[in-house]
Design an enzyme around this catalytic site. Structure first.
Site, PDB file in Angstrom:
ATOM      1  N   SER A 157      -9.844  -0.769   7.116  1.00  0.00           N
ATOM      2  CA  SER A 157      -9.266  -0.540   5.787  1.00  0.00           C
ATOM      3  C   SER A 157      -8.582  -1.747   5.164  1.00  0.00           C
ATOM      4  CB  SER A 157      -8.280   0.632   5.834  1.00  0.00           C
ATOM      5  OG  SER A 157      -8.972   1.841   6.006  1.00  0.00           O
ATOM      6  N   LYS A 163       0.836  -1.202   0.000  1.00  0.00           N
ATOM      7  CA  LYS A 163       0.000   0.000   0.000  1.00  0.00           C
ATOM      8  C   LYS A 163       0.872   1.254   0.000  1.00  0.00           C
ATOM      9  CE  LYS A 163      -3.977   1.878   2.612  1.00  0.00           C
ATOM     10  NZ  LYS A 163      -4.845   1.638   3.794  1.00  0.00           N
ATOM     11  N   SER A 183      -9.653   1.485   2.965  1.00  0.00           N
ATOM     12  CA  SER A 183      -8.829   2.276   2.063  1.00  0.00           C
ATOM     13  C   SER A 183      -7.749   1.471   1.332  1.00  0.00           C
ATOM     14  CB  SER A 183      -8.158   3.409   2.847  1.00  0.00           C
ATOM     15  OG  SER A 183      -7.276   2.887   3.841  1.00  0.00           O
TER      16      SER A 183
END
EC number: 6.3.5.7
Length: 431
Positions: A154, A55, A130
């Protein structure tokens, strides 16, 4: 050969149209793969040759670490986060940086400066966020596994929507050194994988005490355990706020635990209505504090001038409730509520080993569909409690509705990560 596998993944990423990656360096990762093939010392390591996506809020030296924001569009990582060092020491390769909601502020994967990520299992739907790109990359088989971060769901939210496995460790089990903060008292790095066994293995690699992160903890190696005699709690309120079709799939999943010899126990959690306001009030204040470094001098552009609508909303609200005249009215009360919510959760785990239920209360909406902020925040109602209470939680696949995956959430008490991971593996093997 590792180089062949890297080449295959790079080709698949190139052909893919789901927008899972922000930054790739094929030449670099192929060279690293060739070097790895010659490295005799790493050949017996647990992640030897595994190809991992990361990420874009976790620092990797030499890659763009943008947090999917225009604010940091030109920022290149100058060091490896602790978790990245651990991956490399076990023979893993980093294939690239994945897309995400801007500054991890979102639950849909739509707020990225680089455009939304598509859900590989339902291309017109959001992948969740996310950690949208990490979940989508694993789901679309663009990597072996991925790292995400979880502040209020997330990792687990996109794992559920994309049909992969996600695990949010107990707060402190994995070092946050090198992670760009969203809300430092909630944030935790964790794995997104194709199997629960992979989540166990990857967690064992990235966890552990880190002297550069004072909230990190020393824990023994997590092993797969028998769960036959576990007491499994089902919280009535978690089921009540969930759409009926999802609830039906989750109830089928609960029967798997019964068939495995577990006792199913009905529970009640009286603070479900406080989950979202408590989480977001604390989140706003901590996020406002974390973003003060993006002032246009030290990093990138002035965040308020470059960021998207949701990030700006959180900054402005955080600034407002951080002011002395309002902090007692909002922030301090949120901290008091958090204390009571943790106490209530500890009480539940005094009577059961684990709590199982839905991950997300509704199916993912279509990309571009207009939702109010409150409708968007409602995606998080079942996941934020894990972060508020500092406990651990994992998600495994539990059926689908017209092809859209449904994830079962398994929650454990603080430092009961081994129990949760064991239950995830057992469920996956018997579902």
């Amino acid at each position: 050969m590792i180089t062949d596998r890297v080449s295959d993944y790079l080709e698949k990423i190139e052909k893919s149209d789901i927008n899972a990656f922000i930054d790739l360096n094929g030449e670099r990762v192929l060279k690293e793969a060739k070097d790895l093939e010659k490295n005799e010392k790493l050949k017996n390591k647990s992640l030897y040759g595994k190809i991992i996506a990361v990420k874009s809020n976790i620092n990797v030296e030499g890659y763009k670490i943008s947090c999917a924001s225009k604010t940091l569009d030109n920022y290149t990582g100058t060091y490896d986060a602790t978790v990245i060092k651990k991956l490399r020491s076990e023979g893993a390769l980093i294939i690239g940086m994945t897309n995400m909601d801007e500054f991890a502020s979102g639950s849909s994967g739509e707020t990225s400066y680089y455009g939304p990520t598509k859900n590989p299992k339902a291309l017109d739907r959001i992948p969740g966020g996310s950690s949208s790109g990490s979940a989508a990359a694993v789901s679309a088989d663009l990597c072996d596994m991925a790292l995400g971060s979880d502040t209020g769901g997330s990792i687990r939210n996109p794992a559920s929507h994309c049909g992969v496995v996600g695990f949010k460790p107990t707060y402190g089990v994995v070092s946050r050194q090198g992670l760009c903060d969203l809300a430092m008292s909630f944030d935790q790095i964790g794995p997104l994988t194709k199997t629960a066994e992979d989540s166990l293995n990857l967690t064992n690699v990235i966890k552990g005490l880190d002297l550069s992160n004072t909230t990190s903890l020393k824990t023994p190696k997590f092993e797969k355990k028998e769960i036959k005699d576990y007491k499994i709690g089902v919280v009535r309120e978690f089921m009540d706020v969930t759409d009926e079709k999802i609830r039906n799939e989750i109830e089928k999943g609960i029967e798997v635990f019964r068939d495995l010899g577990c006792e199913i126990v009905d529970l009640s959690y009286k603070y479900i209505d406080l989950a979202l306001p408590t989480y977001y009030l604390i989140n706003y204040v901590e996020f406002y504090s974390a973003t003060r470094k993006y002032d246009g001098r030290r990093f990138g552009e002035v965040i308020e001038e470059a960021c998207g609508e949701e990030v700006l909303r959180r900054i402005l609200i955080g600034k407002h409730i951080s002011e002395q005249e309002f902090s007692g009215k909002y922030y301090k009360k949120a901290l008091q509520a958090r204390k009571e919510m943790k106490k209530e959760m500890i009480g539940l785990f005094n009577s059961v080993d684990l709590i199982v239920g839905p991950t997300v209360p509704k199916l993912p909406h279509k990309i571009g569909e207009e939702l109010s902020p409150m409708e968007m925040y409602a995606y998080d109602v079942l996941t934020v409690l894990t972060n508020i209470c500092g406990i651990c939680s994992g998600v495994v696949g539990c059926g689908n509705i017209n092809g859209i995956p449904v994830g079962l959430q398994i929650q454990g008490a603080s430092l009961d990560d081994e129990k949760v991971l064991s239950a995830m593996i057992e469920f996956e093997n018997n579902y």
